[in-house]
Design a protein around this motif. Sequence first.
Motif, PDB file in Angstrom:
ATOM      1  N   ASN A 138       0.844  -1.187   0.000  1.00 13.25           N
ATOM      2  CA  ASN A 138       0.000   0.000   0.000  1.00 13.25           C
ATOM      3  C   ASN A 138       0.881   1.239   0.000  1.00 13.25           C
ATOM      4  OD1 ASN A 138      -2.059   1.805   0.138  1.00 13.25           O
ATOM      5  ND2 ASN A 138      -2.854   1.131   2.112  1.00 13.25           N
ATOM      6  N   PRO A 139       0.945   1.977  -1.068  1.00 19.80           N
ATOM      7  CA  PRO A 139       1.867   3.119  -1.110  1.00 19.80           C
ATOM      8  C   PRO A 139       1.468   4.248  -0.173  1.00 19.80           C
ATOM      9  CG  PRO A 139       0.472   3.071  -3.061  1.00 19.80           C
ATOM     10  CD  PRO A 139       0.186   1.814  -2.305  1.00 19.80           C
ATOM     11  N   GLU A 140       0.161   4.373   0.132  1.00 21.80           N
ATOM     12  CA  GLU A 140      -0.253   5.477   0.991  1.00 21.80           C
ATOM     13  C   GLU A 140       0.310   5.338   2.401  1.00 21.80           C
ATOM     14  OE1 GLU A 140      -2.160   3.963  -1.106  1.00 21.80           O
ATOM     15  OE2 GLU A 140      -2.765   5.579  -2.478  1.00 21.80           O
ATOM     16  N   THR A 141       0.334   4.107   2.925  1.00 23.98           N
ATOM     17  CA  THR A 141       0.842   3.911   4.276  1.00 23.98           C
ATOM     18  C   THR A 141       2.361   3.875   4.313  1.00 23.98           C
ATOM     19  OG1 THR A 141       0.704   1.517   3.988  1.00 23.98           O
ATOM     20  CG2 THR A 141      -1.200   2.641   4.929  1.00 23.98           C
ATOM     21  N   LEU A 180      -7.928  -7.248  -5.374  1.00 27.36           N
ATOM     22  CA  LEU A 180      -8.230  -6.404  -6.529  1.00 27.36           C
ATOM     23  C   LEU A 180      -7.882  -4.946  -6.276  1.00 27.36           C
ATOM     24  CD1 LEU A 180     -11.655  -7.924  -7.678  1.00 27.36           C
ATOM     25  CD2 LEU A 180      -9.410  -8.253  -8.695  1.00 27.36           C
ATOM     26  N   GLU A 181      -8.397  -4.394  -5.203  1.00 28.08           N
ATOM     27  CA  GLU A 181      -8.181  -2.974  -4.928  1.00 28.08           C
ATOM     28  C   GLU A 181      -6.706  -2.639  -4.713  1.00 28.08           C
ATOM     29  OE1 GLU A 181     -10.094  -0.498  -5.179  1.00 28.08           O
ATOM     30  OE2 GLU A 181     -12.003  -1.507  -5.539  1.00 28.08           O
ATOM     31  N   ASN A 227      -4.565  -0.158  -7.138  1.00 29.59           N
ATOM     32  CA  ASN A 227      -3.941   1.071  -6.624  1.00 29.59           C
ATOM     33  C   ASN A 227      -2.483   1.167  -7.048  1.00 29.59           C
ATOM     34  OD1 ASN A 227      -6.304   1.861  -5.357  1.00 29.59           O
ATOM     35  ND2 ASN A 227      -5.793   0.849  -3.428  1.00 29.59           N
ATOM     36  N   ILE A 228      -1.779   0.046  -7.014  1.00 27.89           N
ATOM     37  CA  ILE A 228      -0.374   0.059  -7.444  1.00 27.89           C
ATOM     38  C   ILE A 228      -0.280   0.396  -8.926  1.00 27.89           C
ATOM     39  CG2 ILE A 228       1.690  -1.351  -7.706  1.00 27.89           C
ATOM     40  CD1 ILE A 228       0.835  -2.954  -5.289  1.00 27.89           C
ATOM     41  N   MET A 244       1.312   4.108 -13.064  1.00 27.12           N
ATOM     42  CA  MET A 244       1.088   4.663 -14.394  1.00 27.12           C
ATOM     43  C   MET A 244       0.931   6.180 -14.360  1.00 27.12           C
ATOM     44  SD  MET A 244      -1.349   1.772 -16.174  1.00 27.12           S
ATOM     45  CE  MET A 244      -1.012   2.367 -17.818  1.00 27.12           C
ATOM     46  N   ARG A 245       0.507   6.700 -13.236  1.00 24.71           N
ATOM     47  CA  ARG A 245       0.432   8.159 -13.118  1.00 24.71           C
ATOM     48  C   ARG A 245       1.773   8.778 -12.761  1.00 24.71           C
ATOM     49  NH1 ARG A 245      -5.202   9.297  -9.746  1.00 24.71           N
ATOM     50  NH2 ARG A 245      -6.645   8.639 -11.387  1.00 24.71           N
ATOM     51  N   SER A 246       2.672   7.979 -12.253  1.00 27.87           N
ATOM     52  CA  SER A 246       3.969   8.502 -11.834  1.00 27.87           C
ATOM     53  C   SER A 246       4.792   8.902 -13.054  1.00 27.87           C
ATOM     54  CB  SER A 246       4.724   7.453 -11.004  1.00 27.87           C
ATOM     55  OG  SER A 246       6.019   7.921 -10.687  1.00 27.87           O
TER      56      SER A 246
END
Length: 1316
Positions: free
Chosen positions: A692-695, A849-850, A854-855, A860-862
Amino acid sequence: MAEISICDVAETVSTGEAMQADRHGLLEHSREFLDFFWDIAKPQQETRLEATEKLLEYLRTRPRGSEMKYALKRLITGLGMGREAARPCYSLALAQLLQSFEDIPLCSILQQIQEKYELHKVKKAMMRPALFANLFGVLALFQSGRLVKDQEALMKSIKLLQTLAQYYNHLQGQPLKALVDILSEVPEATFQEILPKVLTADLNEVLSSPKHLELFLLAQQKVPAKLKKLMGSVDLLSDENIPSLVNVLKMAATSVKKEHKLPSLALDLLRLALKEDRFSRFWKEVVEHGLLKKQSWPASYLCFRLLGAALPLLSTEQLQLVMQGDLIRHFGEHIVTAKLPNQFKFAPEMSEYVGTFLEGSQDDPERQMAVLVAFSSITNQGLPVMPTFWRVTQFLNPQALQDYVAWLQDMFLKPNLDSLVDFSTTNQKKSQDASLNMPERAMFRLRKWIIHRLVSIVDQLHQEKEEALIDQVARFCLFHSFFKTKKPTCQIPETKQQFSFPLDGRTRDFIITAFFSLLQTLSMKFKQAPDQSCGGKPWTYRLVQVADMLLNHSRNVATVTPFTTQQRQAWDQMLETLKELESRSSEAKATAFQHLLLLVGIHLFKSPRESCDLLGDIQTCIKKSMGEKTRRSRAKATNSQEPPWVEVMVEILLSLLAQPSHLMRQVARNVFGHICPHLTPHALQLVLDVLNPETNQDEDDNVVVTDDSDEKQLKDAENENKDSEDNQNSESEADSEEEEESEEEERDEDVDPNFRQQLMAVLQAGKALGEVDGEEDEEELGDEAMMALDQNLASLFAEQKLRIQARRDEKNKQQKEKTLRRAFQIRVLDLIEVLVTKHPENPLVLELLEPLLNIIRRSMRSSSTAKQEQDLLQKTARIFMHHLCRARRYCHDLGDRAEALHTQVEQLVQQASRQADSSVALYYFNASLYLLRVLKGNTTKKCVRESQKQQRASANTGSKPQDPQTASCLDLNLVTSVYSAALSSFLTKRNSPLTVPMFLSLFSRYPMICKNLLPILIQHVPGLTRPRHQACLLLQKTLSMRELRLCFEDTEWEQLIVQVLVKVTENLRSLGEAQSKSEHQKELSSLELLNTLLRIVSHKRLTENLTTLLGVLQGQQQSLQQSLQQGEHLIGSSRLYDLYWQALKMLGVQRPKLEKKDAKEVANATQSPVSMKRKKKGFLPETKKHKKRKSEDATLATTGEDRPPSTGKKRRRKIKAKTPKLQNRSKKLSQVNGATPTSPTEPAGKKHQKALPKKGVSGKSPQSALPRKKARLSLVRSPSLFQSGAKKKRMLHKKGRMPQAPTCLSAPASRNPTDS
C-alpha cells in the motif's frame, strides 16, 4: 569423364573468326547454360558451389568443343572483373573445371590468361584488374592440384608470380605468398631445382620482407643442404640479424592487423628456435627485448598470439620462462586498461588459446596445472587480472583440478606475494598514495578473488562427478566464515590449515557473502538430483550437520561470534525439529518447513540475535501447523490473545524477504505456498500493507529493509577483477561533473533567506569597519578590513556549503530508502503471485483487486522513469491480468459476500469511467468482469433449492426450465443497470476512458447483459456523430456474435433486425452529403452496419421489407457519385463507395462497369499499324475457338429444358446472347412490393415491359446485359447471398422447386402448383 580434344581447346583463332564463332555459339547455348556464369559470381557461397557443380555436370554431358571453349573464355574473363568479390569465385570455378577435366593443358590456359591480360599492352586504368587476373589465374592452376605435376606450367607460373611481385602497390605481398604456398607443395627435387631462381644468396634481401624470410624458412625446412650450398651457414638469431628479424616481424604484424591472426612467419621462427634449442634466446632477445621494446599494439598482439600458440609446444620449464617475463606483465596491463567499449580486448582470444591447450593436454596434468597457475598469478597490486568466472577449468584433468583447488586454498591461507607476477599501471605509478602499495591491501585483494574463484569453480562442476571436491570447497568456506581453530586435530582437516597472516573483519565478511552464494548455487543447481548427494539429503542439511559437528568440538574449534546459552538452545531445538520433520518428509509442507529451518539456522552464525528469535517463532508455527486438526477452534478459544500462527509466519517471511538473498526469496515463496490454505484476512493484510503506497510513504514500516549491496558483492567482485585505478580518473571526472551540476542546481534554487541576511550583515560589518579606519574613499577598504571581511565571508560560505551538503545527503538518503522500498515491494509481490497462481479458489483472492489496482494506477500516473518503478508496474500488471483475471479457476465459496461483490462491481465500473487514461480504465473494467465471472459461477443455497424445484416442476409438466442463470448469485438487473450507465456515459461523453473493446469483451462473455443493453445502442444509432459511430461499431461487432443470437427467439431476433434496419435507413438518407471528417466517419459506420445486417438477413433466411432501404440507397447514388467524381470527398470516400455498392449487390443490383469509350477511340486513332499488328498477337487463334456453339444453342432453345448453366463466364454469356429464353430471364428483376427496382444507371424515362402478376413481378427491365443472378433481389428464402447461380439452381432442384421469379421480401413467395 568426357574426352575433349586438346587441339580444339587450345586452338587460337583470329579476332574476326573468334567474334563470329562467339556469336554463333551464343545462339546455340541455352539460357540455363549462360545462367551458370551469373550464379558463379554471386556472393552466396551455396549458390556459387551449386552453379559450379551444375556447370561441370553440363559440360560432362556435352563433350563438344564449343561449350568448353565458351566456358573457359567466360571464366578467364571473370578473373579480371571490376567487382573484386567476383574474381575469387571465377578463380575457384576455373580450378574445379581444370581438376575435373585433366585433358585440358595448363600451359594453354596460362597462355590465354597472359594474352588476354598482357601487362605491357594493357591500359593504365585496367592495370589493377589485369594484375589480379594473372594472380587469380595462377591460383586457379594451383588449386586444381595439377600445377605441381606439370613442370613446364609450374616454371611459367613461378616466373609470372615473380613478375607480379614487382607491382607491390597493387598486389602487396600476395604474389610471394602464393609462391610460398606453391613451393610448399612441390617435391623436394623440384624445389632444389627451383630454389636458385626464386631465392637470392643475399641475406639482407631475405631479411627485407616477411615473404622472403618465409621462403627462406621453407627452404631451410625442406632442402637445408641445398640452402646451405646456396647461402652458406646462416644464423638468424645472431646479434647482427636480430634487429632485422624484429623489423620483419613488425612488418608481418602490421600486415595482419585487420585479420586479427598470427602470421605464420612468427610461428615458423618459434619452431626453428625450438628445433635448434635456442628458445630462451629467441624469446628474450626477439620477443621481450625486441618487439616489446618500443610498444605498438600490432606487435603486442603478435606477441600475445605467439604466446597462446606456443603453449602446446613448450615444456614445463619453458612455460615457467614465458609466464614470468615482461610479456605476461604487458598482457595483464592490457587486460586492466582495455575498458572502453571501442577498445580491442584480447582476453577472449587468449581464453580460446588456453582452452585449446587444456583440452589437448588431458594426459599431462602437470603442464595444465603450470599454465593455469601462471595465468592466475598475473596480478595488479595483488588482484589477479583473470576473471573469477574463467571457464577454462572445464577442460582440466580431474587431478589437475584437484591440485588447482588445493593451490587456491593454500594461497588463501598463506599468500605468497613474491610468487606473483605483479605490476602497476602508469596511473598507479603516478599516484603518490602509499596505502596502495601496502602488502595488506594486496593480500586482501588476492584473498577476495580466491574465495570467489572457488565458488565459481563449484558452479561449473557436475555434482555426480566431483562431489568430493564440492564438499571440500563447501567445508572450507563454512569453516573460515564462522569458525576459527583453537587446537588442530586430525578429525577436522580444516583445523590444520593455519593462516600466515590473520583474517581481518572485512575479509571475513567477503567469505560469508561467498559462502551464502555457494549455498544458493548448491541449492538451486543440484536440487534436481538430491538423491545423488550423501543419504539423499540436500546440501544445506549436510552443511548444518558439519556445523553441528564443529560446535561439538569446542576444544578444537570456536565460533567467531560465540553463542550464548539461549542461542545454543535454539540451535539444539532446531535440530530436534528437523528430526521430527524428517519423519514426515513425505509431506510437501514438512519439506518446505525443513528448508526454512535449515536456512535460518545457518543464518544463526551470521546474525545470532535476529535468527535466534526467528528460530523460536518458526518452530512454534511449525508445531501448530503440523499438529492443527480438528482442535483448531478450541485452541483459538483457549489462546484468544495470542495471534494465529499464520500471521506470525507471514511476518517471519516478510522479514526474510527484506534480506537481499535470492535463496531466502525462493524459500519464502515455497513456504508461503503451503500456508496459503490457512491464511487469514489479517495475515493477508500484513502483506498488503507493504504494497500500500499510501501507508508506506508516510509511516515507517515494521520490516527493516536491508541494503542489497551485500548481495551484489559477488558480482561486483567478479567485475572488480577487471577494474583498475586507471578508471579512477574518468570516474573522478564524472563525479566532479555531477557535483558541479548538482551545485548549479543548488544555486538555481531559492537562496536561503537566513543565509542572505547573514551575508548582508557581514558585508555591512566590513563596510563599517572600513569607515572606522578613517579611509577617505568609502568604496575602498584597508588591508586589515579586507582580510577580516574575507575571513568572515569564507566562514559564512563554508557553513552554507555544509548545509547544502547536508541537504544533498538527506536527499540521497531518501532516494536510497525509496529504492530499497521498491525492491522490497517487488519481492513481496512474489507472495501475491503464489497465492493467485496456486490457490485461486481462496476467497481472500478477492481482497487483492483494490490493492493491485492502486499500485497500477499510482505507477502509471507517476512520472518516474526508474527501472524499479517499471519493474513494479510490469510485475503487478502481469499478476493482475494473466494470473488473476484470466485464470481458469476462481473462488466458488462466496458465503455472504454476494451483495458486497455487487457493490464492488458497481464501484469498479464507476472508477473505470472516472479514469483519465484508458489504459488504467482497462484494468478496472477487467476487474469488474472478473467479479461478474465469480458471481455467475457461485450459487446460494436458496437459489439451488429454487432451481431444483423448477427442474422438478418442469419435469412433471414437460415445460422448459427457466434460465440456469437464475440459480447463480449474479443479480442480472443490478449489473445491467450498472453497465447501462457506463455505456450511456461512453456514448455521450466526449473524452470517455472507456473503449469499444471493453464492451465487446463484456458482450462476448455475458450475452444476456448484452441483450439488455442493445436498446441503448439502437437508440444512439440515429443520434449525434460520435455516439452514432460508436453505437454502429458496437452493433456491427455484436450482432455477429453467435452467443447473442442464442439469447433471442426467432420472432424477437427478426424484430430486432427490423428495428436496427429502420434506424440505419434514417442515417442513410443523408448519404453523400458529408462535409467533415466526423460526418464521413458516420456514413462509413452506417454502411458497414448495413452490410452486416444484410448478411444476417441472408444467412438466417429472414423475411424483411427492404423496399424503403433500396429506394433510399438508389436515391443517394447520384449525389454520392458526383461527390466522388468532383473530388469533394475526404480520405476514404472510395471505401464508402465500395461499401455502398456492396450493399446494393446484396440487394440484387449489380455495380455498373466503368466505360472508357473516349480513351479507346483516342488510342485507336493514334495507333500505328505496327502497334495494331503487335496487338493482334494476343488474340485467340481461330483453331482454338469453339465451332459447335450455334448448334448447341439451337438445340437448347428448341428443347426448352432448364439446364444448369456452365461455370465458365464466356460460355454463359454466349448462351444468354443466343437463347431468347435465357435472354428474357436475364432481363427480369425481382419485385419489391409491386415496384420494380432498376439499376441506378438506367435512364429515368425508360418504360417497363409487360408485368407478370401471377408471379409477383410487375415488369421486365431492359437490363439484358446484367446477369440474372445479380440483377434480382436474393434476400428471399435462399441458401446464401454469395452462392453462384449454378449452385443455387442445383440446391433448388434438390428441394423440388424452381422459382421463376423473385418474390416479395415482406411475405413468403407464392408458389405455382406445378413447381411443387
